[in-house]
Design an enzyme around this catalytic site. Structure first.
Site, PDB file in Angstrom:
ATOM      1  N   ALA A  37      49.244  55.315  14.628  1.00 49.30           N
ATOM      2  CA  ALA A  37      48.328  54.737  15.611  1.00 49.30           C
ATOM      3  C   ALA A  37      48.456  53.214  15.603  1.00 49.30           C
ATOM      4  O   ALA A  37      48.719  52.600  14.570  1.00 49.30           O
ATOM      5  CB  ALA A  37      46.894  55.149  15.287  1.00 49.30           C
ATOM      6  N   THR A  38      48.268  52.619  16.757  1.00 50.88           N
ATOM      7  CA  THR A  38      48.421  51.169  16.893  1.00 50.88           C
ATOM      8  C   THR A  38      47.205  50.434  16.334  1.00 50.88           C
ATOM      9  O   THR A  38      46.065  50.847  16.541  1.00 50.88           O
ATOM     10  CB  THR A  38      48.610  50.788  18.367  1.00 50.88           C
ATOM     11  OG1 THR A  38      49.695  51.545  18.911  1.00 50.88           O
ATOM     12  CG2 THR A  38      48.918  49.308  18.517  1.00 50.88           C
ATOM     13  N   ALA A  39      47.463  49.346  15.632  1.00 53.77           N
ATOM     14  CA  ALA A  39      46.407  48.455  15.147  1.00 53.77           C
ATOM     15  C   ALA A  39      46.827  47.025  15.454  1.00 53.77           C
ATOM     16  O   ALA A  39      47.998  46.674  15.299  1.00 53.77           O
ATOM     17  CB  ALA A  39      46.185  48.632  13.647  1.00 53.77           C
ATOM     18  N   GLU A  53      43.493  51.868  17.304  1.00 54.91           N
ATOM     19  CA  GLU A  53      43.466  53.105  18.087  1.00 54.91           C
ATOM     20  C   GLU A  53      42.945  54.235  17.209  1.00 54.91           C
ATOM     21  O   GLU A  53      43.396  54.416  16.081  1.00 54.91           O
ATOM     22  CB  GLU A  53      44.881  53.422  18.570  1.00 54.91           C
ATOM     23  CG  GLU A  53      45.037  54.784  19.203  1.00 54.91           C
ATOM     24  CD  GLU A  53      46.492  55.166  19.403  1.00 54.91           C
ATOM     25  OE1 GLU A  53      46.725  56.265  19.929  1.00 54.91           O
ATOM     26  OE2 GLU A  53      47.384  54.381  19.021  1.00 54.91           O
ATOM     27  N   GLY A 169      52.617  51.231  19.182  1.00 57.18           N
ATOM     28  CA  GLY A 169      52.524  50.324  20.323  1.00 57.18           C
ATOM     29  C   GLY A 169      52.855  48.882  19.992  1.00 57.18           C
ATOM     30  O   GLY A 169      52.528  47.973  20.764  1.00 57.18           O
TER      31      GLY A 169
END
Length: 260
Positions: A37-39, A53, A169
């Site tokens: 997940a994007t951070a 996210e 991302g």
């Protein structure tokens, strides 16, 4: 006899370099981060904001129970990407180190000291047999004498940033930071930029799927952005993005008209 690829030995061993100088298991750990997940994190003159996210895979999960920004100490927080179970171990270790420092010296641990300790642990897991590299990267942010924002890599390397993203991302978010970040950015614009960068990486951004927290030099205590404020920021961003898309379409049509 089954065919064994030449690199198989280097592939399986944690502590053996390949002929071209790579540790394959470290590369695989980085791949886990790239699929995570994007951070994102954004620093401004008087504070830092983290946005992550939240991949909620079932409607039966309580969104409020699914935390992705972890408090290390009052003045330090971490946002992970990759294998969350690995990240949890690193977060627990960071909390322990922060408590030990506070009990030993009677003051909050400097973020740079804590980042180095966590990265020493990560590096050790690339060097010894019987362990594997941590399949997680952390954004570690906080304030001491000034706001600070670090990225920690599965290899044990770390970097300080003004604005940074990790996870699936990363490329999209970093492109947005390159375009919109400025050194004199303020609190509201920094929070908005972090949410914009994260929203651009999501197919359907919603307030339920995003978590935001920030800290300022004045208070030196992390705060989570309330749901109402997050929805307000997100609606403004989505409206601006929609207007930009309309303008681009109009420009395209005007160029088309000139060609006929």
């Amino acid at each position: 006899m089954a065919f064994v690829p030449p690199q198989a030995g280097y592939d399986r061993a944690i502590t053996v370099f390949s002929p071209d100088g790579r540790l394959f298991q470290v590369n695989y750990a980085r791949e886990a981060v790239k699929r995570g997940a994007t951070a994102v994190g954004v620093k401004w003159k008087d504070g830092v904001v983290l946005a992550v996210e939240k991949r909620i895979t079932s409607k039966l999960i309580e969104p409020s129970s699914y935390e992705k920004i972890f408090l290390i100490d009052d003045h330090i927080a971490a946002a992970p990407s990759g294998i969350i179970a690995d990240a949890r171990v690193l977060v627990d270790r960071a909390r322990l180190e922060a408590q030990i420092y506070r009990l030993t010296y009677g003051e909050p641990v400097p973020l740079t000291v804590l980042v180095k300790k966590i990265c020493d642990l990560k590096q050790a897991h690339t060097q010894y047999g019987g362990v594997r590299p941590f399949g997680a990267a952390l954004l570690m942010a906080g304030v001491n004498e000034k706001p600070e924002l670090f990225e920690t890599d599965p290899s044990g390397a770390y970097f300080e940033w003004k604005a940074v993203a990790i996870g699936s991302g990363r490329n999209t978010a970093m492109a947005i930071f390159e375009e919109h970040y400025r050194d004199d950015i303020g609190k509201d614009d920094a929070i908005k930029l972090a949410i914009l960068a994260l929203a651009k990486t999501l197919e359907e951004p919603t307030a339920e799927g995003i978590e935001v927290a920030y800290i300022t030099m004045d208070e030196k205590r992390w705060k989570k952005l309330p749901r109402e404020e997050l929805e307000k920021y997100l609606n403004e961003i989505l409206q601006e993005v929609k207007e930009e898309e309309v303008e681009e379409k109009q420009e395209d049509y005007s160029e088309l008209d000139q060609n006929y």
